[in-house]
Every structure is written in structure tokens, then in C-alpha cells.
Design an enzyme around this catalytic site. Structure first.
Site, mmCIF file in Angstrom:
data_model
loop_
_atom_site.group_PDB
_atom_site.id
_atom_site.type_symbol
_atom_site.label_atom_id
_atom_site.label_comp_id
_atom_site.label_asym_id
_atom_site.label_seq_id
_atom_site.Cartn_x
_atom_site.Cartn_y
_atom_site.Cartn_z
ATOM 1 N N HIS A 151 -3.256 -5.018 0.362
ATOM 2 C CA HIS A 151 -2.836 -5.618 1.959
ATOM 3 C C HIS A 151 -2.295 -7.080 1.513
ATOM 4 O O HIS A 151 -3.526 -7.939 2.181
ATOM 5 C CB HIS A 151 -3.876 -4.893 2.567
ATOM 6 C CG HIS A 151 -3.512 -3.524 2.859
ATOM 7 N ND1 HIS A 151 -2.356 -3.074 3.877
ATOM 8 C CD2 HIS A 151 -3.827 -2.551 2.028
ATOM 9 C CE1 HIS A 151 -2.610 -1.809 3.138
ATOM 10 N NE2 HIS A 151 -3.598 -1.245 2.878
ATOM 11 N N GLU A 174 -0.891 -8.905 3.661
ATOM 12 C CA GLU A 174 -0.753 -9.176 5.332
ATOM 13 C C GLU A 174 -2.286 -10.098 5.531
ATOM 14 O O GLU A 174 -1.834 -10.322 6.122
ATOM 15 C CB GLU A 174 0.520 -8.561 6.107
ATOM 16 C CG GLU A 174 -0.980 -7.285 6.226
ATOM 17 C CD GLU A 174 -1.387 -6.410 5.288
ATOM 18 O OE1 GLU A 174 -1.188 -4.704 5.277
ATOM 19 O OE2 GLU A 174 -0.600 -6.412 3.976
ATOM 20 N N CYS A 229 0.942 -1.110 -0.167
ATOM 21 C CA CYS A 229 -0.008 0.375 0.049
ATOM 22 C C CYS A 229 0.268 1.189 -0.165
ATOM 23 O O CYS A 229 1.220 1.642 -0.785
ATOM 24 C CB CYS A 229 -0.881 0.010 0.904
ATOM 25 S SG CYS A 229 -2.156 0.884 1.466
#
Length: 241
Positions: free
Chosen positions: A211, A213, A107
Site C-alpha cells: 500500500h 498510498e 494490493c
């Protein structure tokens, strides 16, 4: 020994505490790295020493980047900026590039890599892009992939994921605009928004606008492969103990 991965931190607006989301730290740990949260250093000698110590740099999301750093004044839709974080991260990125150590940016981190090399961003894609654009601030769980990204064949991102098209989550209102050499665009949304960049000359420098993660813990295989490839690259540059 696990490779030591520096995670960029953020400070809440007018706050006095460094923060890192648990998803970032846990994804790196599960992929085989040893995550370490980084404070915002000021001295060049300290930043250089930190870069020498770390095996990899993971750049997280967060507030907007100060547009004066790429020669623009603030757009009315610009959000909160954190000048201390901007200055520290750009200096650290440039040192990592000089050392040819692995970088993974997500990001805002994707944008930071681009700006560090001389690129720029749309301060607000809704106001500054002429084309109709997708919903890039999804109203769905963080782990949900809300739109597609077309991946450049033969790119690092393509080699890592094995996919020509990825389904990704999306929580941003800024995006990279001009991407200078040695970076190249390796993924784009159907509306033209740049979703991934990477270096053509460094061993592992990858930035993604989404994202992974969060998708990592949603069971997304491509996200897991991105983290695994990053940690593998960090292992090759591991700090001698």
C-alpha cells in the site's frame, strides 16, 4: 488541466455506500492527479465510455476476488467477495489495456490486473504456499515498512524507484500465483510471494502488492516516485478538454 484518475471503490459487506480511503485520493491529488471515485457499472457501453473519459485507472485494495473468475471454487480461508465490483473492475481493466491507458493497482488491485489478463491468485498464501512465509498481515502502523521486496533490475518498478530493494508495508492474505504474458513479475519477497507485476507491452501498467498510498504520507520516497510516475504517464494520455 490535471489528468482525471478513476479510483475503484468498494462497498462494505451488505452495505449500500461506495467508499474510497482518503489516503488513496490524497496521494493521487498530491502527485498531480484529479481523483474521481468510480461506481460499479454494469453495462459494457457505460464501462467503455468511462474508460474513454478517464486518463488513468487506480485500483485500490479491498475484499477478496471471486475465485470462480479464474476457474477455482472457494477455499475455506477465502474472505468476503464483492461480485459486482469484480465484474466491473475486470471489464474496465481490459478496456484500459485495449486503449493502452495507464493503470496502477495496489494490493487487491495488483491481483485484479493479473486475473483480467488470465492469471490467478493464491486464495490464501498461508494455506496454499508450501514454503515458510513472512508475516504479510503486519501488526504495525499502516505507513510502516515491515518486510523487503527484491526488485527486478531493468523493470519499470526499478526505473521508477531507482531501487533494487524496497521496504514495504503488508496487509494481505492473497497474492498472485501464475502471471501470464504480457505481464511479468518485477518484485518478490524473500519467501517467494509475488509483490509486483507489470506489463511488458503497455506504456504503464504496474501492480504492487503493498500500500504505497499509506507509505506516501509516511515520507517514503519510493512510494512518492511510484505515484509521480503514474501521474506523469496519465498526463501523456490526458483526455482532451
Amino acid at each position: 488541466m490535471k489528468p482525471i484518475i478513476g479510483i475503484s471503490s468498494f462497498v462494505e459487506y451488505d452495505g449500500d455506500e461506495y467508499s474510497v480511503s482518503m489516503a488513496n485520493a490524497h496521494a493521487l491529488l498530491q502527485a498531480g492527479g484529479m481523483p474521481v471515485m468510480l461506481p460499479h457499472l454494469e453495462k459494457k457501453t457505460d464501462i467503455d465510455e468511462m474508460a474513454q473519459f478517464l486518463d488513468g485507472l487506480y485500483l485500490t485494495g479491498g475484499y477478496d476476488i471471486d475465485p470462480t473468475l479464474f476457474g477455482e471454487e472457494p477455499h475455506p480461508q477465502l474472505g468476503v467477495v464483492d461480485p459486482a465490483r469484480d465484474i466491473f473492475e475486470l471489464a474496465l481493466i481490459r478496456k484500459f489495456l485495449t486503449l493502452n491507458k495507464p493503470i496502477l493497482g495496489v494490493c487487491r488491485g495488483c491481483q485484479s490486473v493479473n486475473i483480467a489478463i488470465g492469471g490467478d491468485v493464491y486464495q490464501d498464501i498461508g494455506a496454499q504456499m508450501k514454503e515458510d512465509y513472512l508475516q504479510h498481515q503486519q501488526r504495525a502502523p499502516k505507513s510502516h515498512g515491515s518486510h523487503f521486496v527484491d526488485v527486478t533490475i531493468g523493470s519499470l518498478l526499478h526505473q521508477v524507484t531507482g531501487q533494487k530493494r524496497l521496504k514495504v508495508n503488508s496487509r494481505h492474505h492473497q497474492a498472485n500465483r501464475n502471471v501470464p504474458f504480457p505481464l511479468r513479475v518485477s518484485g518478490s519477497a524473500s519467501d517467494g510471494v509475488i509483490e509486483a507485476i507489470e506489463s511488458e507491452v503497455h506504456s504503464f501498467v504496474l501492480g504492487v502488492q503493498w500500500h504505497p498510498e499509506n507509505m506516501f504520507f509516511g515520507g517514503d520516497e519510493s512510494s512518492r516516485k511510484i505515484f509521480s510516475a503514474f501521474i506523469e504517464a496519465c498526463n501523456k494520455n490526458q483526455h482532451p478538454q
